[in-house]
Scaffold this motif. Sequence first.
Motif, mmCIF file in Angstrom:
data_model
loop_
_atom_site.group_PDB
_atom_site.id
_atom_site.type_symbol
_atom_site.label_atom_id
_atom_site.label_comp_id
_atom_site.label_asym_id
_atom_site.label_seq_id
_atom_site.Cartn_x
_atom_site.Cartn_y
_atom_site.Cartn_z
ATOM 1 N N LEU A 1 -2.839 -3.591 -7.957
ATOM 2 C CA LEU A 1 -3.975 -4.364 -7.254
ATOM 3 C C LEU A 1 -3.680 -4.636 -6.024
ATOM 4 N N ALA A 2 -2.549 -5.200 -5.645
ATOM 5 C CA ALA A 2 -2.389 -5.468 -4.266
ATOM 6 C C ALA A 2 -2.562 -4.436 -3.444
ATOM 7 N N ARG A 3 -1.843 -3.198 -3.743
ATOM 8 C CA ARG A 3 -2.049 -2.079 -3.012
ATOM 9 C C ARG A 3 -3.528 -1.517 -2.593
ATOM 10 N N LEU A 4 -4.162 -1.626 -3.903
ATOM 11 C CA LEU A 4 -5.541 -1.533 -3.632
ATOM 12 C C LEU A 4 -6.240 -2.288 -2.600
ATOM 13 N N VAL B 1 -2.713 -5.265 0.824
ATOM 14 C CA VAL B 1 -1.890 -6.440 1.029
ATOM 15 C C VAL B 1 -0.486 -6.426 0.280
ATOM 16 N N PRO B 2 0.345 -6.969 0.978
ATOM 17 C CA PRO B 2 1.732 -7.115 0.080
ATOM 18 C C PRO B 2 1.469 -7.860 -1.261
ATOM 19 N N LEU B 3 2.270 -7.519 -2.038
ATOM 20 C CA LEU B 3 2.123 -8.264 -3.434
ATOM 21 C C LEU B 3 2.415 -9.911 -3.436
ATOM 22 N N SER B 4 3.248 -10.106 -2.346
ATOM 23 C CA SER B 4 3.570 -11.478 -2.238
ATOM 24 C C SER B 4 2.111 -12.308 -1.878
ATOM 25 N N ASN B 5 1.305 -11.740 -0.786
ATOM 26 C CA ASN B 5 0.174 -12.311 -0.211
ATOM 27 C C ASN B 5 -0.905 -12.257 -1.304
#
Length: 187
Positions: free
Chosen positions: A114-117, A120-124
Amino acid sequence: MADRICEHVRLLEAELHYAPGLAVHTATSGRLTKLTSVFLVIETGECTGVAELRINAGYLTGLDLDTTRQRVVDTLHSIDWTAPISTLADHLSNDNSMPSLMHALLETALLDCLARLEGVPLSNYLGGLHQTEVETNQCMFWCERPDFEERAQRFISEGFRDIKVRVGIGEFTEDVRRLLWLSLIHI
């Protein structure tokens, strides 16, 4: 974007073997010469989400390697992968019935996807700040004294200032000698 569906789901397994003579020792695990992990890879066509789970951790889970591996496979087969990734992630965040290790593996891969979709970085994506550098420590596994000194000097030259030393495997006096030696070169 969050309505994307998994096109491919793969489970890979790998072993990380320590250098000859190097092993992890803990009070509960005993001697381990390798780590065995599975990697869950979720692909949407636009991006790939990945997560890793160490499966030779029976000393923590009470499950042997084959049982853990089979539970992961069974869990993956029980999921309706035709549902949108966001729906799967929402369902997992409210699912308390799944064993925590499987929950962590699935949720991490789905959230990574989901973050890559969203680009954004997963942390964000999780509401945190993204950092390109993070201070960390290094662990000195039990090994012969010359190897211990060589590794410690290498870790310090690489910038590590917090070094965890495994003790209680050899003689107490040797543990003390190693710690004293390390404190002298570490300062």
